[in-house]
Design an enzyme around this catalytic site. Structure first.
Site, mmCIF file in Angstrom:
data_model
loop_
_atom_site.group_PDB
_atom_site.id
_atom_site.type_symbol
_atom_site.label_atom_id
_atom_site.label_comp_id
_atom_site.label_asym_id
_atom_site.label_seq_id
_atom_site.Cartn_x
_atom_site.Cartn_y
_atom_site.Cartn_z
ATOM 1 N N HIS A 162 1.623 26.312 30.920
ATOM 2 C CA HIS A 162 2.844 25.964 31.679
ATOM 3 C C HIS A 162 4.457 26.835 30.426
ATOM 4 O O HIS A 162 4.804 25.528 29.922
ATOM 5 C CB HIS A 162 3.025 24.431 31.474
ATOM 6 C CG HIS A 162 1.180 24.299 32.296
ATOM 7 N ND1 HIS A 162 1.817 24.438 34.067
ATOM 8 C CD2 HIS A 162 0.598 23.408 32.319
ATOM 9 C CE1 HIS A 162 0.925 23.681 34.009
ATOM 10 N NE2 HIS A 162 0.148 23.426 32.717
ATOM 11 N N SER A 290 22.648 48.333 25.847
ATOM 12 C CA SER A 290 23.903 48.199 27.078
ATOM 13 C C SER A 290 24.857 48.740 26.772
ATOM 14 O O SER A 290 25.445 48.886 25.338
ATOM 15 C CB SER A 290 24.553 46.504 26.113
ATOM 16 O OG SER A 290 25.449 45.891 27.066
ATOM 17 N N LYS A 296 22.519 44.623 22.243
ATOM 18 C CA LYS A 296 22.056 44.486 22.807
ATOM 19 C C LYS A 296 20.606 45.211 22.494
ATOM 20 O O LYS A 296 20.792 47.174 22.830
ATOM 21 C CB LYS A 296 22.217 44.761 24.578
ATOM 22 C CG LYS A 296 22.727 43.007 24.481
ATOM 23 C CD LYS A 296 21.956 41.431 24.414
ATOM 24 C CE LYS A 296 20.471 41.631 25.918
ATOM 25 N NZ LYS A 296 20.509 42.048 27.035
ATOM 26 N N GLU A 303 10.620 45.751 31.612
ATOM 27 C CA GLU A 303 11.200 44.674 32.989
ATOM 28 C C GLU A 303 10.946 45.843 34.424
ATOM 29 O O GLU A 303 10.740 46.045 35.648
ATOM 30 C CB GLU A 303 12.387 44.627 32.741
ATOM 31 C CG GLU A 303 13.340 44.061 31.898
ATOM 32 C CD GLU A 303 14.943 44.020 30.909
ATOM 33 O OE1 GLU A 303 15.195 44.596 31.791
ATOM 34 O OE2 GLU A 303 14.924 43.270 30.791
#
Length: 471
Positions: A162, A290, A296, A303
């Site tokens: 969890h 980025s 970044k 992804e």
């Protein structure tokens, strides 16, 4: 004036009118099925041999036809092949070019053969070749995960169920080894490897010789064809042979599940690579920046893996909807099998290689993982301590929970409670309770098969290496 029949099309003799250009483009599949050119040439060479064996070609004709087909194949391989406007698909294109090279003899190649059994054969041949490459890539991924696990077994980190992040550190689970985490994903890929191996015999079934649907009228030796083309078996029913696409559905299903496993691994690594966790850093080779925020470093490789799992599932679901309402044997709807299959093969092949590259090159920060270990992850060990003293687990679980609550109230760690504090919680606590608060010892106590101890990791690594054919 009546239009002349379209003789360039394999079905042109029946028709006198011209095809609407829009319909021709709508019907044409050469733009994507040309990637099966080598499989189509290979199947045609085998079929030419089978025609000679039953006397439908002379030996000289077979040699000339084979040489012509080889020449067509070389044109494809060197980029010299030039499609003609009337080429509907790879079969039409290859036969048209063959006839240009060897003359009317090329027209004998289609004797007793339909594009229905031809395309089914081409797709199976092509997919078998792709599966070999995919198997190799999947083995490479498992191999690099096993190698890292073997080398990095000293690294400990919190395990989560969890998943809850470092801002809620009281919710971490139990200590594990980094190697145990890697191998947990490797075993999913091991099962994918097994499933793919089990699928191969159902791909390796020869449809050639089934004709349009009712079989071959010239006593073609289909067992010879199967052996010549390397198929494990042949379609025992011609109607099934030309209409079956279960092998594509199964491959798409397999790919969907394998991509889900890559997606779940990607999700873990995305989380672990955040500044909040800092457990791993991806190589620059598998990251991007980025366009606005200079600081970044985006895990785009991971992804995209996560995103492509949805795309491949979509390929599978879409084709199954195409397939579900079809009547028996071949229908033109089945032309819609190729693009989802080709798309899936391209993407899962690339995804496996990217995943291997990510795992091979990422930097693991063992010290950050160690810092993330807090004493509350040993709450279960505290309960187990009392179990070893003869107290029922349901009672020890409650006692351990009270110890956690006491530490939270005092804003301290479990190991900072005194022995007297513990004795006040239960009479079976004694001075040796301090031995509980050791992460390495906690992991090593979990030495049953499947656990994170060094001994059990040795077994897991051996099992995976055996699955790869390694010692």
């Amino acid at each position: 004036m009546t239009d002349q029949p379209t003789k360039q099309k394999l079905w042109g003799g029946r028709f006198t009118g011209k095809t609407d250009p829009l319909m021709h483009a709508f019907n044409q599949s050469l733009k994507y099925d040309q990637r099966m050119h080598a499989a189509d040439i290979r199947g045609s060479i085998a079929y030419a041999k089978a025609l000679r064996r039953v006397g439908l070609l002379t030996e000289e004709e077979e040699v000339k036809m084979t040489q012509g087909l080889d020449a067509v194949g070389r044109e494809w391989a060197t980029g010299q092949f030039r499609p003609a406007p009337d080429d509907e698909d790879i079969h039409t294109a290859n036969e048209r070019r063959l006839s240009e090279l060897i003359g009317p003899l090329g027209g004998k190649l289609h004797t007793g053969r339909s594009r229905n059994d031809q395309v089914a054969t081409d797709m199976r041949l092509w997919l078998l070749g792709e599966v070999d490459d995919i198997q190799s890539s999947l083995k490479g991924l498992v191999r690099i995960m096993v190698e890292r696990a073997d080398k990095e077994r000293d690294i400990l980190l919190p395990g989560y169920t969890h998943l809850q992040g470092p801002l809620t550190i009281r919710q971490r689970g139990q200590p594990i080894r980094w190697s145990h985490f890697l191998l947990s994903h490797a075993f999913s890929f091991r099962n994918d490897l097994e499933r793919l191996h089990q699928l191969i015999p159902r791909i390796s079934v020869l449809p050639l010789g089934s004709g349009a649907l009712a079989g071959n009228p010239f006593s073609i030796d289909r067992e010879f064809l199967a052996k010549e083309l390397g198929f494990a078996s042949l379609a025992e029913n011609s109607m099934w042979g030309v209409g079956d696409r279960d092998f594509i559905v199964e491959f798409l299903m397999w790919s969907s599940l394998t991509m889900i496993h890559m997606s779940r691994l990607a999700e873990d690594l995305i989380i672990y690579s955040t500044a909040e966790f800092g457990f791993v850093t991806l190589s620059d080779a598998y990251s991007t920046g980025s366009s606005m925020m200079p600081q970044k470093k985006n895990p785009d490789s991971l992804e995209l893996l996560r995103g492509k799992s949805g795309r491949i599932f979509g390929d599978m679901a879409g084709f199954m909807m195409t397939l579900k309402g079809l009547p028996s044997t071949y229908n033109k709807d089945l032309q819609e099998d190729k693009e989802p299959l080709f798309d899936t093969v391209d993407n899962i092949s690339a995804s496996l290689k990217i995943t291997e590259g990510v795992i091979a090159t990422m930097e693991v920060h063992g010290e950050k993982m160690k810092q993330a270990l807090t004493m509350d992850v040993l709450a279960t060990d505290l309960a187990d301590y009392l179990v070893r003293k003869g107290v029922p687990f349901r009672e020890t679980h409650h006692v351990s929970g009270r110890a956690v609550a006491l530490a939270e109230a005092r804003k301290c760690q479990l190991n900072e409670l005194s022995v007297e504090d513990y004795k006040g919680l239960h009479e079976r606590f004694s001075d040796d309770v301090i031995e509980v608060f050791n992460f390495e010892a906690s992991v090593e106590r979990r030495s049953s098969i499947g656990g994170p101890s060094r001994k059990t990791l040795d077994r897991q690594i051996a099992v995976l290496r055996a699955a790869l054919g390694q010692k």
